[in-house]
Scaffold this motif. Sequence first.
Motif, mmCIF file in Angstrom:
data_model
loop_
_atom_site.group_PDB
_atom_site.id
_atom_site.type_symbol
_atom_site.label_atom_id
_atom_site.label_comp_id
_atom_site.label_asym_id
_atom_site.label_seq_id
_atom_site.Cartn_x
_atom_site.Cartn_y
_atom_site.Cartn_z
ATOM 1 N N SER A 237 -57.106 54.644 125.559
ATOM 2 C CA SER A 237 -56.545 55.328 124.400
ATOM 3 C C SER A 237 -55.196 55.920 124.810
ATOM 4 O O SER A 237 -55.111 56.597 125.835
ATOM 5 N N GLY A 238 -54.158 55.640 124.014
ATOM 6 C CA GLY A 238 -52.844 56.133 124.391
ATOM 7 C C GLY A 238 -51.998 56.506 123.192
ATOM 8 O O GLY A 238 -52.054 55.863 122.134
ATOM 9 N N GLN A 239 -51.220 57.565 123.366
ATOM 10 C CA GLN A 239 -50.327 58.028 122.308
ATOM 11 C C GLN A 239 -49.002 58.451 122.926
ATOM 12 O O GLN A 239 -48.954 59.254 123.861
ATOM 13 N N PHE A 240 -47.925 57.868 122.419
ATOM 14 C CA PHE A 240 -46.577 58.262 122.814
ATOM 15 C C PHE A 240 -45.740 58.267 121.540
ATOM 16 O O PHE A 240 -45.316 57.221 121.063
ATOM 17 N N LYS A 241 -45.557 59.446 120.991
ATOM 18 C CA LYS A 241 -44.857 59.532 119.715
ATOM 19 C C LYS A 241 -44.102 60.854 119.624
ATOM 20 O O LYS A 241 -44.237 61.740 120.472
ATOM 21 N N GLY A 242 -43.286 60.964 118.559
ATOM 22 C CA GLY A 242 -42.513 62.184 118.376
ATOM 23 C C GLY A 242 -41.492 62.012 117.276
ATOM 24 O O GLY A 242 -41.618 61.146 116.398
ATOM 25 N N VAL B 25 -47.184 63.114 124.483
ATOM 26 C CA VAL B 25 -47.879 62.060 125.215
ATOM 27 C C VAL B 25 -49.342 62.466 125.370
ATOM 28 O O VAL B 25 -49.632 63.571 125.833
ATOM 29 N N LYS B 26 -50.255 61.584 124.954
ATOM 30 C CA LYS B 26 -51.686 61.788 125.158
ATOM 31 C C LYS B 26 -52.280 60.456 125.598
ATOM 32 O O LYS B 26 -52.205 59.470 124.860
ATOM 33 N N ASN C 165 -60.295 60.257 132.766
ATOM 34 C CA ASN C 165 -59.074 61.019 133.046
ATOM 35 C C ASN C 165 -58.213 61.125 131.795
ATOM 36 O O ASN C 165 -57.718 60.112 131.288
ATOM 37 N N TYR C 166 -58.009 62.338 131.299
ATOM 38 C CA TYR C 166 -57.091 62.567 130.189
ATOM 39 C C TYR C 166 -55.797 63.158 130.756
ATOM 40 O O TYR C 166 -55.832 64.123 131.534
ATOM 41 N N LYS C 167 -54.664 62.575 130.346
ATOM 42 C CA LYS C 167 -53.366 63.055 130.807
ATOM 43 C C LYS C 167 -52.439 63.187 129.608
ATOM 44 O O LYS C 167 -52.524 62.392 128.666
ATOM 45 N N GLY C 168 -51.550 64.170 129.645
ATOM 46 C CA GLY C 168 -50.638 64.321 128.522
ATOM 47 C C GLY C 168 -49.822 65.594 128.589
ATOM 48 O O GLY C 168 -50.072 66.476 129.418
ATOM 49 N N MET C 169 -48.844 65.663 127.694
ATOM 50 C CA MET C 169 -47.943 66.809 127.644
ATOM 51 C C MET C 169 -47.102 66.696 126.378
ATOM 52 O O MET C 169 -47.100 65.683 125.684
ATOM 53 N N GLN D 200 -51.268 69.368 127.204
ATOM 54 C CA GLN D 200 -52.293 68.989 126.241
ATOM 55 C C GLN D 200 -53.663 69.361 126.817
ATOM 56 O O GLN D 200 -53.754 69.829 127.957
ATOM 57 N N PHE D 201 -54.712 69.155 126.030
ATOM 58 C CA PHE D 201 -56.070 69.333 126.540
ATOM 59 C C PHE D 201 -56.414 68.077 127.339
ATOM 60 O O PHE D 201 -56.626 67.000 126.775
ATOM 61 N N THR D 202 -56.425 68.195 128.662
ATOM 62 C CA THR D 202 -56.502 67.019 129.531
ATOM 63 C C THR D 202 -57.564 67.208 130.614
ATOM 64 O O THR D 202 -57.258 67.411 131.792
#
Length: 251
Positions: free
Chosen positions: A158-163, A126-127, A87-91, A61-63
């Motif tokens: 801020s958090g996102q875990f979806k699919g 995940v973002k 810190n932005y983390k994701g994939m 992701q853009f992290t």
Amino acid sequence: MKTIKYIAFLLLSILITLPSFAQIWKNGTFEHKIVAGFNIGATTPLSIPAEVRSVEAWWPQFTPQLGYNVVYRTESKWGLGSGILLNYKGMGIRDRVKYMYTEVIPQEGSNSILKGYFVGKNETTVKTAYVTIPLYATYKASENWEMRLGGYASYLFSGQFKGHVSDGYIRLGDPTGEKVEITEKATFDFNDDLRSFDFGLTVGAERRINDRFGVYGNLDWGLRPIFPSDFRAVEFNMYNIYFTFGLTYKL
């Protein structure tokens, strides 16, 4: 009792070595830096679960990482650093799974939830965005190279875990339960279940380019699972493991 003895031993060791550390850390100076980098890695279990049969794709992701660091430098080669980072983390990942327990919504806008063991294709995004405070020791290996080792604590704002899952079926309740075909996309969204705090180890190095600029690389290894222990929709522990590379600017 063992924990109390361990803490007592640790405190005694600190008291014994405190005079030596005080001698090392006196007469130091502060160095201030702006850092800007990019995180790349995964929110992942430490080993591939048996439920995951194959990984078909992974994408970042853009992290970005942006922040301020301050290092207290001694007259020796040692220093102590901290700061504050955004810190932005994701994939994203697409894989094929077999009997992976999950909870999905079969149709958009539906109030029903299917809970059970899924077989088929899974895609997860995940973002996350954290405010991170690191604390680390630095060691100047040469005129241009500096090493660092320590830990960090992060707050999730801020958090996102979806699919979604597709091209398969789900066994309701247990692996021998009623079979429900999943031909269209059935979605999941566990954003509200993410833990608010993360902490872990950090290790890295910085290479000085000139008097102002430098480049750095850093590995943050999360030690706390991103979901609480009583969260069932993802049955294996997942951790934030990300490598950061970027630029530093000395103020």
